[in-house]
Design a protein around this motif. Structure first.
Motif, mmCIF file in Angstrom:
data_model
loop_
_atom_site.group_PDB
_atom_site.id
_atom_site.type_symbol
_atom_site.label_atom_id
_atom_site.label_comp_id
_atom_site.label_asym_id
_atom_site.label_seq_id
_atom_site.Cartn_x
_atom_site.Cartn_y
_atom_site.Cartn_z
ATOM 1 N N ALA A 83 -72.077 3.012 -27.526
ATOM 2 C CA ALA A 83 -72.659 2.979 -28.704
ATOM 3 C C ALA A 83 -72.718 1.669 -29.260
ATOM 4 C CB ALA A 83 -71.715 2.907 -30.401
ATOM 5 N N GLN A 84 -71.943 0.453 -28.282
ATOM 6 C CA GLN A 84 -73.229 -1.075 -28.652
ATOM 7 C C GLN A 84 -73.553 -1.531 -26.995
ATOM 8 O OE1 GLN A 84 -72.692 -3.042 -31.125
ATOM 9 N NE2 GLN A 84 -72.537 -1.256 -32.615
ATOM 10 N N THR A 85 -74.476 -0.654 -26.234
ATOM 11 C CA THR A 85 -74.310 -1.024 -25.223
ATOM 12 C C THR A 85 -74.912 -2.577 -24.839
ATOM 13 O OG1 THR A 85 -75.358 0.425 -22.638
ATOM 14 C CG2 THR A 85 -76.995 -0.662 -25.111
ATOM 15 N N GLU A 86 -74.694 -3.034 -23.969
ATOM 16 C CA GLU A 86 -75.369 -4.255 -23.540
ATOM 17 C C GLU A 86 -76.802 -4.654 -23.580
ATOM 18 O OE1 GLU A 86 -75.480 -6.802 -20.165
ATOM 19 O OE2 GLU A 86 -73.665 -7.875 -20.709
ATOM 20 N N PRO A 87 -77.684 -5.392 -24.384
ATOM 21 C CA PRO A 87 -78.950 -5.264 -24.235
ATOM 22 C C PRO A 87 -79.965 -5.379 -22.178
ATOM 23 C CG PRO A 87 -78.379 -6.175 -25.956
ATOM 24 C CD PRO A 87 -77.400 -6.105 -25.204
ATOM 25 N N THR A 88 -80.920 -5.439 -21.972
ATOM 26 C CA THR A 88 -81.313 -5.279 -21.417
ATOM 27 C C THR A 88 -83.010 -6.235 -21.392
ATOM 28 O OG1 THR A 88 -82.768 -4.635 -19.626
ATOM 29 C CG2 THR A 88 -82.508 -2.945 -20.919
ATOM 30 N N MET A 89 -83.401 -7.201 -20.244
ATOM 31 C CA MET A 89 -84.197 -8.247 -20.598
ATOM 32 C C MET A 89 -85.737 -6.806 -19.512
ATOM 33 S SD MET A 89 -83.569 -10.205 -21.927
ATOM 34 C CE MET A 89 -84.973 -12.037 -21.848
ATOM 35 N N GLY A 90 -84.886 -5.947 -19.556
ATOM 36 C CA GLY A 90 -86.627 -4.862 -18.951
ATOM 37 C C GLY A 90 -86.825 -5.081 -20.489
ATOM 38 N N ALA A 91 -88.193 -3.990 -20.466
ATOM 39 C CA ALA A 91 -89.410 -3.921 -21.391
ATOM 40 C C ALA A 91 -89.885 -2.150 -21.442
ATOM 41 C CB ALA A 91 -90.505 -4.590 -21.615
ATOM 42 N N GLU A 92 -90.263 -1.508 -22.697
ATOM 43 C CA GLU A 92 -90.431 -0.683 -22.837
ATOM 44 C C GLU A 92 -91.515 -0.564 -24.129
ATOM 45 O OE1 GLU A 92 -90.527 2.792 -22.952
ATOM 46 O OE2 GLU A 92 -89.856 3.866 -22.078
ATOM 47 N N ASP A 93 -93.162 0.411 -23.804
ATOM 48 C CA ASP A 93 -93.762 0.025 -24.661
ATOM 49 C C ASP A 93 -93.007 0.780 -25.954
ATOM 50 O OD1 ASP A 93 -95.105 2.444 -24.127
ATOM 51 O OD2 ASP A 93 -96.754 2.324 -23.927
ATOM 52 N N PHE A 94 -92.244 1.843 -26.079
ATOM 53 C CA PHE A 94 -92.221 2.380 -27.006
ATOM 54 C C PHE A 94 -91.422 2.015 -27.932
ATOM 55 C CE2 PHE A 94 -88.629 5.168 -29.196
ATOM 56 C CZ PHE A 94 -89.126 6.326 -29.749
ATOM 57 N N ALA A 95 -91.580 0.400 -27.373
ATOM 58 C CA ALA A 95 -91.388 -0.416 -28.671
ATOM 59 C C ALA A 95 -92.241 -0.647 -29.544
ATOM 60 C CB ALA A 95 -90.849 -2.398 -28.519
ATOM 61 N N PHE A 96 -93.191 -0.386 -29.367
ATOM 62 C CA PHE A 96 -94.641 -0.254 -30.228
ATOM 63 C C PHE A 96 -94.542 0.698 -31.354
ATOM 64 C CE2 PHE A 96 -96.764 -1.845 -26.338
ATOM 65 C CZ PHE A 96 -97.254 -3.268 -27.346
ATOM 66 N N MET A 97 -93.637 2.080 -30.873
ATOM 67 C CA MET A 97 -93.619 2.985 -32.186
ATOM 68 C C MET A 97 -92.346 2.675 -32.768
ATOM 69 S SD MET A 97 -94.304 6.637 -29.485
ATOM 70 C CE MET A 97 -95.593 6.660 -28.467
#
Length: 402
Positions: free
Chosen positions: A325-339
């Motif tokens: 529940a506190q996973t390390e964020p990744t520097m990869g990207a995803e366009d779900f970010a727009f939503m």
């Protein structure tokens, strides 16, 4: 995996066939015509109306519960493949050279379809579920295109959710975190324009190669001397191009690369300093410079309330010990970010395992995303579909103020 929905487990074989059919027929950004047709046909066969043409090839299934006056949420799966040659030779390998489902979007679609089939037959929830099948996630902003075509105005919803498989996380496990989970994705191109000369007479020219080297070194000081040490960012120069032969100083040198951040504020700082450093170096050495900075995807930031809710759903589905529940964020990207910029919501990772699931004939490379030897793990299909179903039922079962 003791809390799966038995009807979903019962039609796992059909979901597997759907997933492998999609895998064998990959389609690139905004070309997902066959994929869209297949998904629409299945949804309509289960009594789910479909609206097509959002973001060119995107579609939305409208799944209504027993009370259509209730709230609405969105569940999103991406559909597109990558321009990559598949190295696998098993029966469901890509039939299109140079195109491959190397990121598991075929599995994402199949999991959401599994949930759609179950929910269409068990409409016990009070509300509406919008099944969002999105094109062009791989670098072309299909999520943004769907929003621009009225996704959230034509289909009003109070929250939106997404899920991605993640190699390396064990099967049966999930990972999520509140706040930033994936980075922004941004490209840059710096063109240094000098004055060419014979390499034996460099004093007659203005060497753009040496100026580019100075700029490249200066850019790294942004991360170490301008950005706060506790703010995360990546600035990578991935290409440098200049010159044609050994005895000519060229007129021009070009550098390209990427910048990744978890906040827009840090991104603003980096872009501003990149322009200052490039312009300053060019001025100091008597050259000209052009900086083209393209902001592609914003950071993917999970909202606290929906993330807490999703974490509870996951823990009740597979057990708290299987949910990071506190996973390390990744520097990869995803366009779900727009939503997530437009609506509250949450994005989760579902474990794809270590690659041992792959059938004979798989490539010799690792089972990692964007790799020619990758394959989605079909064992996830009933688990991912069950997560979607439980999320829907639990969301609409929450007490609401009147």
């Amino acid at each position: 995996m003791t809390n799966l929905y038995e009807p979903i487990v019962a039609f796992q074989g059909e979901l597997k066939a759907i997933r492998r059919d999609l895998h064998a027929h990959p389609e690139l950004c905004f070309e997902e015509h066959r994929t869209s047709d297949t998904i629409a046909r299945l949804l309509e066969s289960w009594g789910i109306p479909v609206v097509r043409g959002l973001g060119k090839t995107g579609l939305v299934g409208v799944l209504e519960g027993k009370d259509t006056n209730g709230p609405a949420i969105g569940l999103r799966a991406d559909m597109d493949a990558l321009p990559l040659q598949e190295l696998n030779s098993f029966a469901h390998a890509s039939v299109h050279p140079g195109k491959m489902h190397a990121c598991g979007h075929d599995g994402h679609c199949a999991m959401l379809l599994g949930a759609a089939r179950y929910l269409a037959a068990h409409r016990d929830f009070s509300g509406t579920v919008y099944l969002i099948f999105q094109p062009a996630e791989e670098g072309e902003g299909g999520g943004r295109a769907m929003i621009e075509d009225g996704l959230f105005t034509r289909f009003p919803m109070e929250a939106v959710f997404g899920m991605h498989n993640w190699p390396g996380i064990p099967v049966g496990h999930f990972a999520v975190t509140p706040g930033p989970m994936m980075a922004s994705s941004n490209d840059f191109r710096i063109t240094v324009k000098g004055k060419g000369s014979h390499a034996a007479l460099p004093h007659l020219g203005t060497d753009p190669v040496m100026i580019a080297v100075q700029i490249a070194q200066g850019l790294q000081t942004i991360l170490t001397r301008n950005k706060k040490p506790i703010d995360t960012a990546v600035l990578s120069i991935t290409q440098i191009h200049a010159g044609t032969t050994t005895n000519i100083v060229p007129d021009e040198a070009v550098m390209v690369g990427t910048v990744r951040t978890f906040t827009i504020e840090v991104l603003d700082l980096i872009e501003s300093r990149m322009r200052d450093i490039a312009q300053g170096a060019a001025l100091a050495y008597g050259a000209q410079v052009e900086v083209d900075f393209q902001r592609k995807y914003p950071p993917l930031v999970n909202h606290p309330g929906p993330t807490k809710f999703v974490t509870g759903v996951l823990q009740s589905l597979v057990g708290a010990e299987r949910v990071d529940a506190q996973t390390e964020p990744t520097m990869g990207a995803e366009d779900f970010a727009f939503m997530l910029q437009e609506k509250p919501g949450c994005y989760v990772f579902i474990g794809n395992g270590d690659g041992a699931h792959r059938e004979a004939g798989h490539g010799l490379g690792p089972c990692t995303l964007h790799n020619g030897s990758y394959d989605f793990n079909d064992e996830l299909l009933p688990l991912g579909a069950s997560f979607w179903v439980k999320l829907v039922n639990d969301w609409f079962a929450q007490p609401r103020s009147r």
